[in-house]
Every structure is written in structure tokens, then in C-alpha cells.
Scaffold this motif. Structure first.
Motif, PDB file in Angstrom:
ATOM      1  N   ALA A 140       0.829  -1.205   0.000  1.00 56.72           N
ATOM      2  CA  ALA A 140       0.000   0.000   0.000  1.00 56.72           C
ATOM      3  C   ALA A 140       0.864   1.256   0.000  1.00 56.72           C
ATOM      4  O   ALA A 140       0.553   2.245  -0.675  1.00 56.72           O
ATOM      5  CB  ALA A 140      -0.930   0.001   1.206  1.00 56.72           C
ATOM      6  N   THR A 141       1.967   1.227   0.751  1.00 57.19           N
ATOM      7  CA  THR A 141       2.895   2.352   0.756  1.00 57.19           C
ATOM      8  C   THR A 141       3.508   2.551  -0.623  1.00 57.19           C
ATOM      9  O   THR A 141       3.610   3.685  -1.118  1.00 57.19           O
ATOM     10  CB  THR A 141       4.012   2.125   1.796  1.00 57.19           C
ATOM     11  OG1 THR A 141       3.414   1.988   3.094  1.00 57.19           O
ATOM     12  CG2 THR A 141       5.001   3.275   1.805  1.00 57.19           C
ATOM     13  N   ALA A 142       3.905   1.447  -1.255  1.00 56.53           N
ATOM     14  CA  ALA A 142       4.456   1.530  -2.610  1.00 56.53           C
ATOM     15  C   ALA A 142       3.430   2.106  -3.577  1.00 56.53           C
ATOM     16  O   ALA A 142       3.763   2.906  -4.458  1.00 56.53           O
ATOM     17  CB  ALA A 142       4.907   0.147  -3.067  1.00 56.53           C
ATOM     18  N   SER A 143       2.177   1.727  -3.406  1.00 57.21           N
ATOM     19  CA  SER A 143       1.107   2.244  -4.265  1.00 57.21           C
ATOM     20  C   SER A 143       0.964   3.753  -4.105  1.00 57.21           C
ATOM     21  O   SER A 143       0.866   4.492  -5.098  1.00 57.21           O
ATOM     22  CB  SER A 143      -0.213   1.545  -3.917  1.00 57.21           C
ATOM     23  OG  SER A 143      -1.282   2.075  -4.674  1.00 57.21           O
ATOM     24  N   GLY A 144       0.959   4.227  -2.868  1.00 60.34           N
ATOM     25  CA  GLY A 144       0.849   5.662  -2.624  1.00 60.34           C
ATOM     26  C   GLY A 144       2.019   6.435  -3.208  1.00 60.34           C
ATOM     27  O   GLY A 144       1.837   7.477  -3.845  1.00 60.34           O
ATOM     28  N   LEU A 145       3.235   5.902  -3.032  1.00 61.25           N
ATOM     29  CA  LEU A 145       4.421   6.589  -3.552  1.00 61.25           C
ATOM     30  C   LEU A 145       4.439   6.603  -5.075  1.00 61.25           C
ATOM     31  O   LEU A 145       4.786   7.619  -5.695  1.00 61.25           O
ATOM     32  CB  LEU A 145       5.691   5.910  -3.015  1.00 61.25           C
ATOM     33  CG  LEU A 145       5.925   6.046  -1.508  1.00 61.25           C
ATOM     34  CD1 LEU A 145       7.134   5.227  -1.079  1.00 61.25           C
ATOM     35  CD2 LEU A 145       6.105   7.510  -1.120  1.00 61.25           C
ATOM     36  N   LEU A 146       4.037   5.483  -5.698  1.00 60.94           N
ATOM     37  CA  LEU A 146       3.987   5.438  -7.158  1.00 60.94           C
ATOM     38  C   LEU A 146       2.948   6.420  -7.690  1.00 60.94           C
ATOM     39  O   LEU A 146       3.181   7.113  -8.689  1.00 60.94           O
ATOM     40  CB  LEU A 146       3.678   4.023  -7.645  1.00 60.94           C
ATOM     41  CG  LEU A 146       3.558   3.864  -9.168  1.00 60.94           C
ATOM     42  CD1 LEU A 146       4.867   4.255  -9.859  1.00 60.94           C
ATOM     43  CD2 LEU A 146       3.153   2.444  -9.532  1.00 60.94           C
TER      44      LEU A 146
END
Length: 198
Positions: A59-65
Motif C-alpha cells: 500500500a505504501t508503494a502504491s501511494g508513492l507510485l
């Protein structure tokens, strides 16, 4: 299309003298609620199982992307905010950068959609996704975004959630080991006391 965008904005934007209640609610949704995202991810990591922790990393990776995609869009196409064109009423300060898509809503929905796709935790992810609607309303009501900025945000958020889940096998193992090592270094004493999950 831009005329529709402007018409919808003027319909949703605050009047010149909004009520104190409406202004307080809108400001909370537009500026304060976003802090739920790092709080949720932090709690999910500290108290969650290995599966939940990996879901939080994705989820963190999704937000950063999502935020990275927004930056690329903003560099390729500068779309002025309403106050930059003298349209409507602006009730909170904001830097005069590109409005499309909304970073606030992209981050919020990228995390929510990622958790939804991973099916854990289900109730929280559904609640997060639904709370995106008042955030979108508030950003328009306060005069810092157009309605189409929100459609852009939902599109980028869906794309980033899907991509980071599909590509998780490339990065999740390494990022989980790294995050776990940092976790043990930072919270070693609390882990030994049983206050934080190992």
C-alpha cells in the motif's frame, strides 16, 4: 470539457461567506484527514501479522507510485488551479502548482485501493475508499482543485494500486527484510517488553 470542469467547480465551490460548520468540516477533510494514512500504515505495521505488514508495504508503494505519476503528469502538462485563473473562492492557502491530478486524493485512494485489492483489512480499506469522497468535495469546496482533478486522482490511484500489486514479487521480499531489520533496530526494547509485535 474545460467548460464542464469549470461549471462543476462553481457548483461545488464554497460561497463567498460559508458557514463556520461547513468551513470547519471542509478544512478537516481537505487538510487533516490525510494524516490517517501514515497513522494507519504505522499501526498496521507495529501491531500486524507478517501478512498485514506486507500489505502495508504494498500500500505504501502504491501511494508513492501514485505521487510519482502525478509529478510526471504535472511536468508534462501544467493545469492551473482555480485561484490561478481567478475562478471561484479560495479559502485555504496553496502553492500555485499544477492542479491535475490531486495529490491528496491520489495518495488516499492509492492506499485504499491497494488494501482493497489485497483483501486485508477489508473493512478499513472500504472505509478509506469511501472517505475519499468527502476529501474530494472539500478540496473543490475550498477552491484548490477542479472536479476533473479528482477523476484524474482516482485513475492514477487505481493504476498505481494495480501495478504495485502485480509487481510485488520484484520488490516485496527485499523491502520486507529491510523494513523488518529497521523495525528490530528501532523497537528492540519495546519488542522485548511485549508492547510491539516482533
Amino acid at each position: 470539457m474545460e467548460s464542464i470542469n469549470h461549471t462543476l467547480f462553481l457548483w461545488l465551490n464554497a460561497p463567498e461567506h460559508p458557514s463556520v460548520l461547513a468551513l470547519t468540516l471542509a478544512t478537516f477533510f481537505a487538510e487533516q484527514l490525510i494524516w490517517v494514512v501514515p497513522l494507519l500504515i504505522g499501526i498496521g505495521w507495529l501491531r500486524g501479522s507478517e501478512g498485514n505488514r506486507k500489505a502495508m508495504l504494498v500500500a505504501t508503494a502504491s501511494g508513492l507510485l501514485g505521487l510519482l505519476i502525478n509529478q510526471a503528469i504535472g511536468l508534462a502538462w501544467m493545469h492551473p488551479r482555480p485561484f490561478m485563473t481567478g475562478l471561484g473562492h479560495t479559502l485555504i492557502p496553496h502553492v500555485a502548482d499544477s492542479s491535475f491530478p490531486s495529490d491528496h486524493l491520489t495518495l488516499w485512494w492509492a492506499v485504499a485501493f491497494s488494501l482493497l485489492l489485497q483483501r486485508q483489512p477489508r473493512r478499513i480499506s472500504i472505509g478509506l475508499a469511501l472517505l475519499g469522497a468527502p476529501i474530494a468535495w472539500a478540496r473543490i469546496y475550498l477552491g484548490v482543485h477542479f472536479p476533473f482533478d479528482m477523476f484524474g486522482a482516482i485513475s492514477v490511484a487505481l493504476l498505481s494500486a494495480w501495478l504495485t500489486l502485480r509487481a510485488a514479487h520484484w520488490y516485496l521480499g527485499l523491502s520486507f527484510r529491510l523494513a523488518t531489520a529497521i523495525h528490530h533496530r528501532l523497537f528492540g526494547n519495546l519488542i522485548r517488553l511485549g508492547w510491539v509485535r516482533e
